[in-house]
Design a protein around this motif. Structure first.
Motif, PDB file in Angstrom:
ATOM      1  N   LEU A 274      33.475  44.718  93.803  1.00 40.15           N
ATOM      2  CA  LEU A 274      33.595  43.355  94.316  1.00 40.15           C
ATOM      3  C   LEU A 274      32.830  43.214  95.622  1.00 40.15           C
ATOM      4  CD1 LEU A 274      37.249  42.043  93.958  1.00 40.15           C
ATOM      5  CD2 LEU A 274      35.238  41.448  92.613  1.00 40.15           C
ATOM      6  N   GLY A 275      32.207  42.072  95.802  1.00 39.44           N
ATOM      7  CA  GLY A 275      31.522  41.815  97.057  1.00 39.44           C
ATOM      8  C   GLY A 275      32.513  41.479  98.159  1.00 39.44           C
ATOM      9  N   PRO A 276      32.106  41.618  99.417  1.00 46.58           N
ATOM     10  CA  PRO A 276      33.029  41.388 100.536  1.00 46.58           C
ATOM     11  C   PRO A 276      33.591  39.968 100.586  1.00 46.58           C
ATOM     12  CG  PRO A 276      30.766  41.705 101.318  1.00 46.58           C
ATOM     13  CD  PRO A 276      30.783  42.057  99.869  1.00 46.58           C
ATOM     14  N   ALA A 277      32.816  38.982 100.168  1.00 43.51           N
ATOM     15  CA  ALA A 277      33.335  37.608 100.203  1.00 43.51           C
ATOM     16  C   ALA A 277      34.519  37.475  99.245  1.00 43.51           C
ATOM     17  CB  ALA A 277      32.240  36.615  99.842  1.00 43.51           C
ATOM     18  N   GLU A 278      34.377  38.046  98.054  1.00 44.63           N
ATOM     19  CA  GLU A 278      35.477  37.981  97.081  1.00 44.63           C
ATOM     20  C   GLU A 278      36.704  38.738  97.584  1.00 44.63           C
ATOM     21  OE1 GLU A 278      34.333  38.187  92.648  1.00 44.63           O
ATOM     22  OE2 GLU A 278      32.516  38.816  93.706  1.00 44.63           O
ATOM     23  N   VAL A 279      36.444  39.892  98.232  1.00 40.80           N
ATOM     24  CA  VAL A 279      37.545  40.694  98.772  1.00 40.80           C
ATOM     25  C   VAL A 279      38.311  39.882  99.816  1.00 40.80           C
ATOM     26  CG1 VAL A 279      38.069  42.722 100.183  1.00 40.80           C
ATOM     27  CG2 VAL A 279      36.425  42.909  98.295  1.00 40.80           C
ATOM     28  N   LEU A 280      37.580  39.218 100.706  1.00 39.36           N
ATOM     29  CA  LEU A 280      38.216  38.454 101.786  1.00 39.36           C
ATOM     30  C   LEU A 280      38.955  37.228 101.246  1.00 39.36           C
ATOM     31  CD1 LEU A 280      35.258  38.670 104.318  1.00 39.36           C
ATOM     32  CD2 LEU A 280      37.541  39.672 104.666  1.00 39.36           C
ATOM     33  N   LEU A 281      38.332  36.541 100.298  1.00 39.53           N
ATOM     34  CA  LEU A 281      38.951  35.321  99.767  1.00 39.53           C
ATOM     35  C   LEU A 281      40.230  35.633  98.995  1.00 39.53           C
ATOM     36  CD1 LEU A 281      35.722  33.390  98.680  1.00 39.53           C
ATOM     37  CD2 LEU A 281      37.333  32.708 100.480  1.00 39.53           C
ATOM     38  N   ALA A 282      40.258  36.827  98.388  1.00 39.80           N
ATOM     39  CA  ALA A 282      41.438  37.212  97.614  1.00 39.80           C
ATOM     40  C   ALA A 282      42.670  37.310  98.502  1.00 39.80           C
ATOM     41  CB  ALA A 282      41.176  38.543  96.906  1.00 39.80           C
ATOM     42  N   GLN A 283      42.472  37.555  99.797  1.00 42.11           N
ATOM     43  CA  GLN A 283      43.604  37.727 100.714  1.00 42.11           C
ATOM     44  C   GLN A 283      44.028  36.435 101.392  1.00 42.11           C
ATOM     45  OE1 GLN A 283      45.209  40.625 100.956  1.00 42.11           O
ATOM     46  NE2 GLN A 283      43.764  41.514  99.487  1.00 42.11           N
ATOM     47  N   VAL A 284      43.295  35.362 101.153  1.00 42.94           N
ATOM     48  CA  VAL A 284      43.622  34.104 101.833  1.00 42.94           C
ATOM     49  C   VAL A 284      44.818  33.444 101.139  1.00 42.94           C
ATOM     50  CG1 VAL A 284      42.784  31.800 102.436  1.00 42.94           C
ATOM     51  CG2 VAL A 284      41.253  33.769 102.626  1.00 42.94           C
ATOM     52  N   GLU A 285      45.840  33.167 101.931  1.00 45.07           N
ATOM     53  CA  GLU A 285      47.077  32.610 101.382  1.00 45.07           C
ATOM     54  C   GLU A 285      46.824  31.237 100.757  1.00 45.07           C
ATOM     55  OE1 GLU A 285      50.274  32.365 104.250  1.00 45.07           O
ATOM     56  OE2 GLU A 285      51.316  30.956 102.931  1.00 45.07           O
ATOM     57  N   GLY A 286      47.299  31.067  99.539  1.00 42.53           N
ATOM     58  CA  GLY A 286      47.223  29.766  98.887  1.00 42.53           C
ATOM     59  C   GLY A 286      45.897  29.464  98.216  1.00 42.53           C
ATOM     60  N   LEU A 287      44.918  30.326  98.412  1.00 37.12           N
ATOM     61  CA  LEU A 287      43.590  30.017  97.878  1.00 37.12           C
ATOM     62  C   LEU A 287      43.452  30.482  96.431  1.00 37.12           C
ATOM     63  CD1 LEU A 287      40.228  30.277  99.706  1.00 37.12           C
ATOM     64  CD2 LEU A 287      40.439  31.418  97.505  1.00 37.12           C
ATOM     65  N   THR A 288      42.943  29.618  95.586  1.00 33.50           N
ATOM     66  CA  THR A 288      42.626  30.005  94.212  1.00 33.50           C
ATOM     67  C   THR A 288      41.108  30.063  94.093  1.00 33.50           C
ATOM     68  OG1 THR A 288      44.532  28.724  93.524  1.00 33.50           O
ATOM     69  CG2 THR A 288      43.031  29.463  91.780  1.00 33.50           C
ATOM     70  N   LEU A 289      40.615  31.245  93.750  1.00 32.58           N
ATOM     71  CA  LEU A 289      39.160  31.430  93.667  1.00 32.58           C
ATOM     72  C   LEU A 289      38.677  31.148  92.247  1.00 32.58           C
ATOM     73  CD1 LEU A 289      36.578  32.350  95.155  1.00 32.58           C
ATOM     74  CD2 LEU A 289      37.075  34.672  94.376  1.00 32.58           C
ATOM     75  N   VAL A 290      37.646  30.346  92.152  1.00 30.50           N
ATOM     76  CA  VAL A 290      37.035  30.042  90.852  1.00 30.50           C
ATOM     77  C   VAL A 290      35.609  30.564  90.886  1.00 30.50           C
ATOM     78  CG1 VAL A 290      36.555  28.231  89.177  1.00 30.50           C
ATOM     79  CG2 VAL A 290      38.302  27.862  90.936  1.00 30.50           C
ATOM     80  N   MET A 291      35.240  31.393  89.895  1.00 26.22           N
ATOM     81  CA  MET A 291      33.846  31.823  89.828  1.00 26.22           C
ATOM     82  C   MET A 291      33.121  30.914  88.838  1.00 26.22           C
ATOM     83  SD  MET A 291      33.466  34.136  92.040  1.00 26.22           S
ATOM     84  CE  MET A 291      31.911  34.957  91.748  1.00 26.22           C
ATOM     85  N   PRO A 292      31.968  30.380  89.225  1.00 23.98           N
ATOM     86  CA  PRO A 292      31.251  29.478  88.311  1.00 23.98           C
ATOM     87  C   PRO A 292      30.724  30.238  87.102  1.00 23.98           C
ATOM     88  CG  PRO A 292      29.917  29.947  90.245  1.00 23.98           C
ATOM     89  CD  PRO A 292      31.250  30.579  90.489  1.00 23.98           C
ATOM     90  N   GLU A 293      30.451  29.480  86.047  1.00 23.38           N
ATOM     91  CA  GLU A 293      30.013  30.077  84.785  1.00 23.38           C
ATOM     92  C   GLU A 293      28.741  30.919  84.985  1.00 23.38           C
ATOM     93  OE1 GLU A 293      29.408  27.164  81.668  1.00 23.38           O
ATOM     94  OE2 GLU A 293      27.928  28.533  80.837  1.00 23.38           O
ATOM     95  N   ARG A 294      27.756  30.389  85.662  1.00 24.80           N
ATOM     96  CA  ARG A 294      26.609  31.222  86.019  1.00 24.80           C
ATOM     97  C   ARG A 294      26.911  31.797  87.397  1.00 24.80           C
ATOM     98  NH1 ARG A 294      21.356  27.563  84.153  1.00 24.80           N
ATOM     99  NH2 ARG A 294      22.164  26.938  82.128  1.00 24.80           N
TER     100      ARG A 294
END
Lengths: 474, 209, 246
Positions: free
Chosen positions: C154-174
């Motif tokens: 996982l890239g660092p941005a994904e790692v950091l966002l995963a720890q943000v309270e309440g945040l739902t991460l969506v990865m775009p299709e491409r």
């Protein structure tokens, strides 16, 4: 390459004008990229395979004279008649001579970007030889009198309805017929007659194996096989960069080529041919080895490795610019990122000056390239060359010069920023001058009250944490 | 023969300057060790549009069924190498040596013998040794490829290395083709159409040879 | 740790809030933040236009100003300009210069891979889609590149966002399609750039994302400009701003 001067900006805008078609074109090519991704996911050694391919090609480019001499010795021993063509005109002359000497009036040709680049078809037609392109996509664009827009799928810019119209006119299919299966069947029936009736078969070469004098030709349609197994004369045309040391090395490229191109594990037909067919008395096999400007790329230390290209088309399929501009916008036989890297050396920097700028330098091309050509860095290095040679428009160079001067003085930079923020509001919906392109399609963000350096001086350096309640995300 | 002086002049253009450090060949690449499994082959073959047939209940009966499959067969022609495997099978002729291969244009089903098969990509090897009647395999409408059961190779690096040895060792091969499925094209709107100019259907049967 | 802030020129003048958020985040991660107002621009616009000599002037200034320091920048492409492309400009680079280039980090990379901090106690209760900017991804390796078959990490941005309270991460299709910004490309080939931006906005809208984020404000500025003009799509917010929210 074609003689005309590429006009990327003008021609890409023409294609972009039909927004619906752009979306459709982007989707069709992304589908190829998607299939490539699926195919590479199941190859356990994909990245190692690319490394190996790149290393073989690097070796080849350092040893062309030795490999060429070895190849020619083995090829002649196998019965090939080998010809050398220093220029495109030599290729055209050699092929026409051979055809005329043998009384050939009808020839079939499988896909060869090299002969496309040299304008062979036109030359032969002008001299009374009918040449039929037998790759379906190439046949389609041949009937339309236009160049291919892609090196693997030459008619990717056309919709089925347009091909249906074309076939109605030329092959007698029913008016309004646009079913790809029925259209393909109609082309099959027509082309099989032409395979049978042709007196010569012209082919390209994917790989030329030095240690055995064999050439390898890859197709999915079987057209190179039908175009060599039936006719009494075979003429194969190859760029000198197609040499590889051994047939074992061909294994590396055969595992990469089709997966990168279309997502197949290997091309349907990967045929090695060595000289004339001994079961057919009188069968002749000729091999034309071509330079036609490759020496200019070879002599260029920064861009020589672009000669490693195996013409898989993966960089076209993945290129977000190609997908939305289409191949014809590039105005060269090979479009897309690799085309933009080859063109300045092949047709000259003056003619090709727009092409290295037809990219966002996103780097996806570099990542998909099966022989690891650093395509986006090559584009960047061409930009530097173009600027040095004065082929970057004066307005751009001037802006960069002024910019660099202004940015060398923090006070000037700071003042410029202040002035810009003051007048920002007026410009939100449209900036005048050379940057009008920005506001043609985009709103400007609201002007901040102060710059970061202003904030740092007044608050930032002293306080704990800044707040972000003032931010505008609307 | 290419003129020596012309070749020298041509080669000069692609000569690295004296003193350049020339990159060595990276060495033979063995590739991953992939299993020589008919199941894997069958999956690969399906993905490229081919069909795997079992030699059941007997080899002859299975081949007969393949010939008679679906419709009244037209002309069925077997290569000489395949003919030797067709004992007890009827309704076919042997391809005769010809200087006019065009005469196979009306062949409905060709039966040929492949020298080896590769599980990684469903490629089948035919060469001038096993198929001097080369055009037959491309002109026929359908093709049945018989391949010795014990000649399955797992990975393509190994499969191609075997062919490379034959070519380099001086075996007088004129042609060698890896065939992976029937001919196909997707040149019209990316729609896959099986049966471009060559065969429209390809079946593979592992046999005892 | 002492870190020196490298603020891209356009951030300084147009999006100071991103640089301010970067200060917040770095301080929260325990860093002492230094900033020199003698900095201007890294030279990327000139370099990408081929004007290497003009870029070299700015590169020289930049390297002298940040000589030997640990530098953090909230932009993947400006970081890559310094760490990867200063070699291309014909500059004579000293050992100190090489060290400066080597010690220049993109913010998320610095937090996760240098400091080892993944949880910044941030709270951002929204659906957010991630735009992985090209230079950060493909030149700095800040994430899984869709084209390559490297071991997944996982890239660092994904790692950091995963720890943000309440945040739902969506990865775009491409996952990592270019947004079409491309520096001067955005102006020189405005229509192409805009079309790419529209398509990227559509992809980043998938999964009803309310915000689109990333580590390069230049891409986000382009996307947000298009979003505002067409009046639909997720709002752009820099990764640093999300991490600064509590």
């Amino acid at each position: 390459m074609t003689a005309r001067v590429p006009q990327f900006h003008v021609d890409s805008e023409k294609f972009l004008a039909d927004q619906e078609r752009v979306g459709w074109h982007d989707g069709a090519l992304w589908h190829l990229r998607y299939k490539r991704d699926l195919a590479t996911q199941v190859v356990p050694d994909w990245e190692k395979l690319r490394d190996q391919a790149a290393a073989i090609k690097a070796h080849v480019l350092d040893h062309i004279p030795t490999l060429l001499s070895q190849f020619i010795t083995n090829a002649e021993a196998a019965g090939w008649v080998v010809h050398l063509a220093p220029e495109a005109d030599d290729l055209k002359r050699i092929v026409l001579d051979l055809l005329q000497k043998n009384g050939v009036t009808k020839a079939v040709k499988s896909k060869s970007m090299l002969t496309e680049e040299c304008g062979l078809n036109h030359h032969l037609e002008a001299n009374g030889v009918e040449v039929v392109d037998t790759d379906l996509g190439e046949r389609i664009v041949q009937l339309r009198h236009e160049p291919p827009s892609h090196i693997v799928v030459p008619a990717i810019h056309l919709k089925r309805g347009e091909i249906g119209e074309l076939f109605h006119e030329h092959l007698g299919t029913a008016k309004g017929e646009d079913d790809p299966i029925r259209l393909t069947r109609a082309a099959r029936a027509d082309l099989r007659k032409r395979f049978i009736g042709a007196q010569a078969g012209l082919t390209g070469v994917n790989f030329a194996v030095a240690d055995s004098g064999a050439i390898v030709i890859c197709t999915n349609e079987g057209n190179a096989d039908l175009g060599t197994a039936l006719q009494p004369l075979h003429i194969a045309c190859m760029g000198v960069e197609k040499l590889i040391p051994t047939a074992a090395d061909a294994g590396v490229f055969l595992r990469l080529l089709a997966r990168s191109a279309t997502g197949q594990p290997i091309t349907t037909y990967s045929t090695h041919i060595r000289g004339p067919d001994p079961t057919r008395p009188g069968h002749q096999a000729h091999l034309v080895i071509v330079d036609a400007g490759r020496r200019r790329l070879f002599a260029d230390d920064e861009h020589r490795r672009a000669l490693s290209c195996i013409r898989c088309g993966a960089c076209l399929n993945t290129c977000p610019v190609y997908r939305r501009a289409s191949g014809h916008a590039y105005g060269t036989t090979v479009p897309g990122p690799i085309g933009a890297v080859l063109a300045p050396a092949m047709i000259g920097t003056a003619k090709a000056k727009e092409l290295p700028f037809a990219s966002t330098l996103c780097g996806s091309c570099t990542n998909v390239c099966p022989v690891k050509i650093d395509l986006h860095d090559q584009l960047l290095s061409w930009r530097r060359r173009l600027a040095r040679e004065g082929h970057v428009p004066f307005s751009k160079r001037f802006a960069m010069k002024i910019g660099a001067q202004a940015l060398s003085y923090p006070w000037l930079f700071s003042l410029g920023g202040k002035i810009a923020r003051t007048f920002w509001g007026l410009a939100r919906k449209g900036i005048p001058g050379p940057h009008a392109g920005w506001t043609k399609h985009r709103d400007l963000p609201p002007a901040p009250k102060q710059s970061f350096r202003g904030w740092w001086k007044s608050d930032g350096q002293n306080q704990g944490n800044p707040t972000n309640k003032d931010q505008d995300h609307g | 023969m290419v003129d020596g002086a012309a070749l020298a002049a041509f080669s000069m253009r692609f000569q690295r300057p004296v003193g350049s450090v020339l990159k060595a060949h990276p060495g033979v690449y063995p590739g991953p060790d992939l299993p020589a499994s008919w199941d894997v082959f069958a999956t690969s073959l399906k993905s490229v549009g081919g069909v795997l047939l079992n030699a059941q209940p007997s080899q002859a009966q299975a081949i007969q069924a393949a010939i008679d499959m679906g419709r009244a067969p037209g002309r069925v022609v077997a290569s000489a190498a395949a003919a030797r495997l067709l004992t007890g099978v009827t309704g076919w002729e042997t391809a005769r040596v010809t200087t006019t291969p065009q005469e196979w244009e009306d062949v409905d089903l060709a039966i040929i013998r492949a020298e080896s098969a590769c599980a990684e990509n469903a490629a089948l090897l035919v060469t001038s040794s096993s198929l001097p009647e080369r055009a037959l395999a491309f002109l026929a409408q359908r093709i049945l490829v018989l391949v010795p059961r014990n000649r399955l190779i797992g990975g393509f690096m190994a499969a191609q290395a075997e062919l490379a040895r034959r070519l380099a060792d001086g075996e007088a091969l004129h042609h060698a083709t890896w065939m992976s499925g029937p001919s196909k094209t997707a040149d019209i709107e990316q729609t896959l159409v099986i049966g471009a100019h060559g065969v429209c259907a390809l079946a593979v049967m592992p046999v005892d040879a | 740790m002492d870190v020196h802030l490298f603020v891209p020129c356009y951030l300084d003048q147009v999006h100071p809030e991103v640089a301010m958020a970067t200060v917040t985040v770095l301080r929260r991660a325990g860093c002492t933040v230094h900033y020199s107002d003698q900095q201007t621009c890294c030279g990327q616009p000139m370099a990408n236009t081929g004007c290497a000599d003009d870029a070299a002037v700015l590169a020289r200034r930049h390297l002298d100003l940040f000589a030997g320091k640990t530098t953090v920048c909230p932009s993947g492409s400006c970081t890559s300009m310094v760490s990867h492309h200063y070699h291309d400009l014909g500059l004579r680079l000293s050992a100190t210069d090489e060290k400066t280039m080597h010690r220049t980090f993109e913010l998320s990379d610095f937090l996760v891979n240098v400091l080892g901090v993944t949880d910044l106690k941030a709270r951002f209760p929204h659906k957010v889609s991630l735009h992985q900017s090209c230079h950060g991804l493909r030149e700095l390796g800040l994430g899984v590149m869709s084209e390559r078959r490297d071991p997944p990490k996982l890239g660092p941005a994904e790692v950091l966002l995963a720890q943000v309270e309440g945040l739902t991460l969506v990865m775009p299709e491409r996952r990592d399609e270019c947004c079409g910004f491309g520096g001067t490309f955005a102006v020189a080939e405005a229509d192409l750039s805009a079309r790419m931006g529209h398509d990227r906005c559509d992809q980043l809208s998938q999964g009803d994302a309310e915000y689109m984020t990333g580590n390069d404000q230049s891409c986000l500025m382009h996307l947000d400009g298009i979003r505002k003009r067409r009046g639909k799509g997720p709002k752009a917010i820099h990764l640093a701003e999300i991490l600064a929210c509590q």
